[in-house]
Design a protein around this motif. Sequence first.
Motif, short mmCIF file in Angstrom:
data_model
loop_
_atom_site.label_atom_id
_atom_site.label_comp_id
_atom_site.label_asym_id
_atom_site.label_seq_id
_atom_site.Cartn_x
_atom_site.Cartn_y
_atom_site.Cartn_z
N ASP A 1 18.98 -7.36 3.84
CA ASP A 1 17.53 -7.55 3.80
C ASP A 1 16.82 -6.26 4.19
N SER A 2 16.20 -5.62 3.21
CA SER A 2 15.52 -4.34 3.46
C SER A 2 14.38 -4.46 4.47
N ASP A 3 13.67 -5.59 4.46
CA ASP A 3 12.59 -5.78 5.44
C ASP A 3 13.14 -5.78 6.86
N LEU A 4 14.26 -6.49 7.07
CA LEU A 4 14.87 -6.50 8.41
C LEU A 4 15.35 -5.11 8.79
N LEU A 5 15.96 -4.41 7.84
CA LEU A 5 16.44 -3.05 8.13
C LEU A 5 15.28 -2.11 8.41
N ALA A 6 14.15 -2.32 7.72
CA ALA A 6 12.97 -1.47 7.95
C ALA A 6 12.45 -1.65 9.37
N ARG A 7 12.63 -2.85 9.93
CA ARG A 7 12.25 -3.07 11.33
C ARG A 7 13.27 -2.44 12.27
N GLU A 8 14.53 -2.60 11.91
CA GLU A 8 15.63 -2.07 12.74
C GLU A 8 15.54 -0.55 12.90
N VAL A 9 15.23 0.16 11.80
CA VAL A 9 15.27 1.63 11.85
C VAL A 9 14.09 2.24 12.60
N VAL A 10 13.07 1.40 12.93
CA VAL A 10 11.95 1.89 13.76
C VAL A 10 11.81 1.04 15.03
N ALA A 11 12.92 0.44 15.45
CA ALA A 11 12.90 -0.33 16.70
C ALA A 11 12.72 0.61 17.88
N ARG A 12 12.34 0.04 19.01
CA ARG A 12 12.12 0.84 20.22
C ARG A 12 13.36 1.68 20.53
N GLY A 13 13.15 2.96 20.80
CA GLY A 13 14.24 3.85 21.17
C GLY A 13 14.93 4.55 20.00
N THR A 14 14.53 4.25 18.76
CA THR A 14 15.17 4.90 17.61
C THR A 14 14.47 6.21 17.27
N ASP A 15 15.22 7.09 16.60
CA ASP A 15 14.60 8.34 16.12
C ASP A 15 13.58 8.04 15.04
N GLY A 16 13.77 6.92 14.31
CA GLY A 16 12.79 6.53 13.29
C GLY A 16 11.43 6.26 13.91
N LEU A 17 11.43 5.53 15.03
CA LEU A 17 10.16 5.24 15.71
C LEU A 17 9.53 6.53 16.23
N ALA A 18 10.35 7.40 16.80
CA ALA A 18 9.83 8.68 17.31
C ALA A 18 9.15 9.47 16.19
N GLU A 19 9.76 9.44 15.00
CA GLU A 19 9.19 10.19 13.88
C GLU A 19 7.88 9.56 13.39
N VAL A 20 7.79 8.22 13.41
CA VAL A 20 6.55 7.54 13.01
C VAL A 20 5.42 7.91 13.98
#
Length: 197
Positions: free
Chosen positions: A30-49
């Motif tokens: 599920d891409s929507d779930l993965l899209a949440r996972e990759v910007v979860a708290r503590g991820t580099d994805g969230l830091a970049e956003v």
Amino acid sequence: MLRVGLTGGIGSGKSAVSARLRERGAVVIDSDLLAREVVARGTDGLAEVVEAFGQVLTPDGELDRPAVGRIVFGDEPARRKLEAIIHPRVRARAAEIESGAPADSVVVHDIPLLVETGQGDKFDLVLVVDVPQEVQVERLTRDRGMTDEEAKARIASQATREQRLAVADLVVDNSGSLADLDRRIDELWPGLAARAS
């Protein structure tokens, strides 16, 4: 392995189709779930956003999705910037999950924006969940509390029904009841399973 790209417009019932395929044995990514996972708290994805869009965090340090939505909805360059952060991470995580699936699996990649992101040719087949726009509007106003105008704006921001149908190898009409949908998936599943093995 049979790799299926599953898509459909907002309010088409793609999640219901995805759940029914999972019940019958598909590996659903599920891409929507993965899209949440990759910007979860503590991820580099969230830091970049945060680096790209400023303090778009809730008080508990999670991504404030409505705030980000307000920034990118209707702002093409901002949306592309967000997608450039999220999409490569989602694709990498999806590939990781797929690589762990048994060789005879039906692997369903549930991707809301499959057509918009030009991914149709990356799959063995594309399965489109289709409903008329008036059904989408009715579901969005009833189930998600949107106004008619909000629902129509969200629908208009996605690929058109015609664009989705143009890339479809299989189409599931989901304008009926859930019992109708179960019957359609029961008809579809044996062919998918046979192609996978």
